[in-house]
Design a protein around this motif. Structure first.
Motif, PDB file in Angstrom:
ATOM      1  N   ASP A 122       0.806  -1.219   0.000  1.00  0.00           N
ATOM      2  CA  ASP A 122       0.000   0.000   0.000  1.00  0.00           C
ATOM      3  C   ASP A 122       0.841   1.274   0.000  1.00  0.00           C
ATOM      4  N   VAL A 123       2.158   1.143  -0.071  1.00  0.00           N
ATOM      5  CA  VAL A 123       3.037   2.322  -0.095  1.00  0.00           C
ATOM      6  C   VAL A 123       3.744   2.380  -1.449  1.00  0.00           C
ATOM      7  N   PRO A 124       4.064   3.569  -1.929  1.00  0.00           N
ATOM      8  CA  PRO A 124       4.647   3.685  -3.270  1.00  0.00           C
ATOM      9  C   PRO A 124       5.890   2.843  -3.497  1.00  0.00           C
ATOM     10  N   VAL A 125       6.838   2.832  -2.546  1.00  0.00           N
ATOM     11  CA  VAL A 125       8.063   2.069  -2.791  1.00  0.00           C
ATOM     12  C   VAL A 125       7.760   0.583  -2.931  1.00  0.00           C
ATOM     13  N   GLY A 126       6.729   0.109  -2.219  1.00  0.00           N
ATOM     14  CA  GLY A 126       6.311  -1.279  -2.369  1.00  0.00           C
ATOM     15  C   GLY A 126       5.660  -1.543  -3.711  1.00  0.00           C
ATOM     16  N   GLN A 127       4.923  -0.557  -4.214  1.00  0.00           N
ATOM     17  CA  GLN A 127       4.277  -0.695  -5.521  1.00  0.00           C
ATOM     18  C   GLN A 127       5.295  -0.661  -6.654  1.00  0.00           C
ATOM     19  N   TYR A 128       6.321   0.180  -6.518  1.00  0.00           N
ATOM     20  CA  TYR A 128       7.397   0.167  -7.515  1.00  0.00           C
ATOM     21  C   TYR A 128       8.128  -1.178  -7.480  1.00  0.00           C
ATOM     22  N   THR A 129       8.289  -1.726  -6.272  1.00  0.00           N
ATOM     23  CA  THR A 129       8.949  -3.031  -6.121  1.00  0.00           C
ATOM     24  C   THR A 129       8.141  -4.124  -6.808  1.00  0.00           C
ATOM     25  N   GLN A 130       6.834  -4.071  -6.701  1.00  0.00           N
ATOM     26  CA  GLN A 130       5.991  -5.065  -7.372  1.00  0.00           C
ATOM     27  C   GLN A 130       6.191  -5.028  -8.885  1.00  0.00           C
ATOM     28  N   ARG A 131       6.388  -3.821  -9.428  1.00  0.00           N
ATOM     29  CA  ARG A 131       6.648  -3.708 -10.860  1.00  0.00           C
ATOM     30  C   ARG A 131       7.999  -4.316 -11.223  1.00  0.00           C
ATOM     31  N   ILE A 132       8.977  -4.156 -10.337  1.00  0.00           N
ATOM     32  CA  ILE A 132      10.287  -4.766 -10.572  1.00  0.00           C
ATOM     33  C   ILE A 132      10.156  -6.288 -10.551  1.00  0.00           C
ATOM     34  N   PHE A 133       9.409  -6.814  -9.576  1.00  0.00           N
ATOM     35  CA  PHE A 133       9.192  -8.260  -9.513  1.00  0.00           C
ATOM     36  C   PHE A 133       8.541  -8.757 -10.807  1.00  0.00           C
ATOM     37  N   ALA A 134       7.522  -8.028 -11.272  1.00  0.00           N
ATOM     38  CA  ALA A 134       6.826  -8.437 -12.496  1.00  0.00           C
ATOM     39  C   ALA A 134       7.778  -8.411 -13.685  1.00  0.00           C
ATOM     40  N   PHE A 135       8.616  -7.379 -13.759  1.00  0.00           N
ATOM     41  CA  PHE A 135       9.575  -7.267 -14.861  1.00  0.00           C
ATOM     42  C   PHE A 135      10.563  -8.428 -14.837  1.00  0.00           C
ATOM     43  N   CYS A 136      10.952  -8.846 -13.640  1.00  0.00           N
ATOM     44  CA  CYS A 136      11.936  -9.933 -13.497  1.00  0.00           C
ATOM     45  C   CYS A 136      11.292 -11.315 -13.499  1.00  0.00           C
ATOM     46  N   GLY A 137       9.953 -11.363 -13.606  1.00  0.00           N
ATOM     47  CA  GLY A 137       9.270 -12.646 -13.619  1.00  0.00           C
ATOM     48  C   GLY A 137       9.241 -13.326 -12.266  1.00  0.00           C
ATOM     49  N   LEU A 138       9.246 -12.548 -11.191  1.00  0.00           N
ATOM     50  CA  LEU A 138       9.236 -13.099  -9.842  1.00  0.00           C
ATOM     51  C   LEU A 138       7.817 -13.130  -9.287  1.00  0.00           C
ATOM     52  N   ASP A 139       7.506 -14.184  -8.564  1.00  0.00           N
ATOM     53  CA  ASP A 139       6.205 -14.351  -7.920  1.00  0.00           C
ATOM     54  C   ASP A 139       6.338 -13.903  -6.465  1.00  0.00           C
ATOM     55  N   GLU A 140       5.812 -12.718  -6.132  1.00  0.00           N
ATOM     56  CA  GLU A 140       5.994 -12.182  -4.778  1.00  0.00           C
ATOM     57  C   GLU A 140       5.376 -13.094  -3.721  1.00  0.00           C
ATOM     58  N   ALA A 141       4.202 -13.624  -3.994  1.00  0.00           N
ATOM     59  CA  ALA A 141       3.538 -14.492  -3.018  1.00  0.00           C
ATOM     60  C   ALA A 141       4.386 -15.723  -2.717  1.00  0.00           C
ATOM     61  N   ALA A 142       4.976 -16.303  -3.754  1.00  0.00           N
ATOM     62  CA  ALA A 142       5.822 -17.489  -3.564  1.00  0.00           C
ATOM     63  C   ALA A 142       7.079 -17.130  -2.790  1.00  0.00           C
ATOM     64  N   LEU A 143       7.649 -15.957  -3.088  1.00  0.00           N
ATOM     65  CA  LEU A 143       8.857 -15.526  -2.373  1.00  0.00           C
ATOM     66  C   LEU A 143       8.549 -15.273  -0.900  1.00  0.00           C
ATOM     67  N   ASN A 144       7.395 -14.652  -0.649  1.00  0.00           N
ATOM     68  CA  ASN A 144       6.998 -14.394   0.731  1.00  0.00           C
ATOM     69  C   ASN A 144       6.788 -15.702   1.485  1.00  0.00           C
ATOM     70  N   ALA A 145       6.151 -16.659   0.824  1.00  0.00           N
ATOM     71  CA  ALA A 145       5.920 -17.964   1.445  1.00  0.00           C
ATOM     72  C   ALA A 145       7.228 -18.684   1.733  1.00  0.00           C
ATOM     73  N   ALA A 146       8.240 -18.419   0.893  1.00  0.00           N
ATOM     74  CA  ALA A 146       9.542 -19.053   1.078  1.00  0.00           C
ATOM     75  C   ALA A 146      10.374 -18.361   2.160  1.00  0.00           C
ATOM     76  N   GLY A 147       9.879 -17.252   2.668  1.00  0.00           N
ATOM     77  CA  GLY A 147      10.564 -16.580   3.768  1.00  0.00           C
ATOM     78  C   GLY A 147      11.761 -15.746   3.380  1.00  0.00           C
ATOM     79  N   VAL A 148      11.808 -15.289   2.113  1.00  0.00           N
ATOM     80  CA  VAL A 148      12.959 -14.500   1.675  1.00  0.00           C
ATOM     81  C   VAL A 148      12.644 -13.001   1.586  1.00  0.00           C
TER      82      VAL A 148
END
Length: 279
Positions: free
Chosen positions: A164-190
């Motif tokens: 819900d904060v801008p830096v987090g939203q920009y990070t989500q775009r970086i994850f999408a660009f890199c093909g990363l699944d944020e939910a899976a990464l969060n579940a993996a504890g990284v």
């Protein structure tokens, strides 16, 4: 020539003094809600401003743009809002919603969105999203590309902003660009999260994480090493809009302070701290 009675002279004098003291910048409190990443710059600029306006009391509220937006929507009094992202300002700006094809406030039945005073909104600053590491870079991460591989391998711990904060939203775009699944990464504890960019900065500075995605200005302010920067095609432009709000009690003062923020003296401070001053 007749002389005015003494009592009348006193009354006229008091009226004149009251009129003089009731100017737009005298004895007024000015409430500014601003993104946490602006804290160092606005604190310094506020001191410069108050040298010219010694009777103005500046009250700053620094937090994540999402939190500030919510406070405004819930009835907080705010004269001037500076967001670290357009999304949070758009949510308060009926004209932005209309321009996006959402219709007028009346058509949407959403008059509460109309917080931005017409013709006061400006794009004030631009920042950059960067990958920062603790002193010595113990994990040996040198780019978003290396970070992507290390995250998928479960080899690093990354600090990011909440969604819900801008830096987090920009990070989500970086994850999408890199093909990363944020939910899976969060579940993996990284992943670890911060409710604003300053919390992410603290995690990196203390070395409790291997790296963090923050703003270039915050990395500079904290003396952190930056190993990579996200370009606009990766996460979009990092624009900071500012606007006078209708829910404040000092719109004249807010207009004046915004004009000061757009001028040269403030621009020099912003530039020294790593912002691009759009004016």
């Amino acid at each position: 020539m007749k002389r005015l009675p003494l009592i009348l002279l006193v009354l006229l004098s008091l009226t004149a003094c009251a009129h003089k003291a009731d100017g737009p910048f005298t004895g007024k409190e000015l409430t500014v809600f601003a993104a946490a990443s602006l804290q160092e710059a606005l604190t310094e600029i506020g001191e410069l401003y108050q040298k010219d306006r010694p009777n103005v009391t500046l009250v700053f509220n620094f937090d994540s743009s999402g939190t500030l937006k919510t406070q405004i929507e819930e009835g907080a009094s705010c004269d001037l809002f500076l967001s670290a992202g357009r999304k949070q300002m758009d949510a308060l700006d009926a004209s932005a919603a209309s321009a996006a094809g959402a219709g007028s406030p009346e058509e949407r039945g959403d008059e509460a969105l109309d917080f931005v005073l017409p013709d006061t909104r400006v794009d004030l600053l631009e920042n950059q999203v960067v990958l920062a590491v603790p002193e010595g870079n113990p994990a040996g991460i040198h780019s978003f590309y290396e970070l992507s591989a290390a995250l998928e391998a479960g080899e690093v711990l990354l600090a990011v902003g909440n969604s819900d904060v801008p830096v987090g939203q920009y990070t989500q775009r970086i994850f999408a660009f890199c093909g990363l699944d944020e939910a899976a990464l969060n579940a993996a504890g990284v992943l670890t999260y911060g409710s604003n960019v300053k919390e992410v900065v603290t995690q990196v500075a203390e070395g409790s994480v291997d790296c963090g995605i923050i703003y270039a200005t915050d990395a500079r302010a904290a003396g952190l090493e930056v190993v990579d920067a996200a370009t606009a095609d990766v996460c979009g432009q990092v624009i900071y809009p500012a606007a006078v709000l209708t829910c404040g009690a000092n719109q004249d003062g807010a207009r004046d302070f915004l004009a000061f923020l757009r001028a040269g003296a403030a621009g020099e401070v912003f530039a020294r701290m790593g912002f691009t001053h759009l004016g």
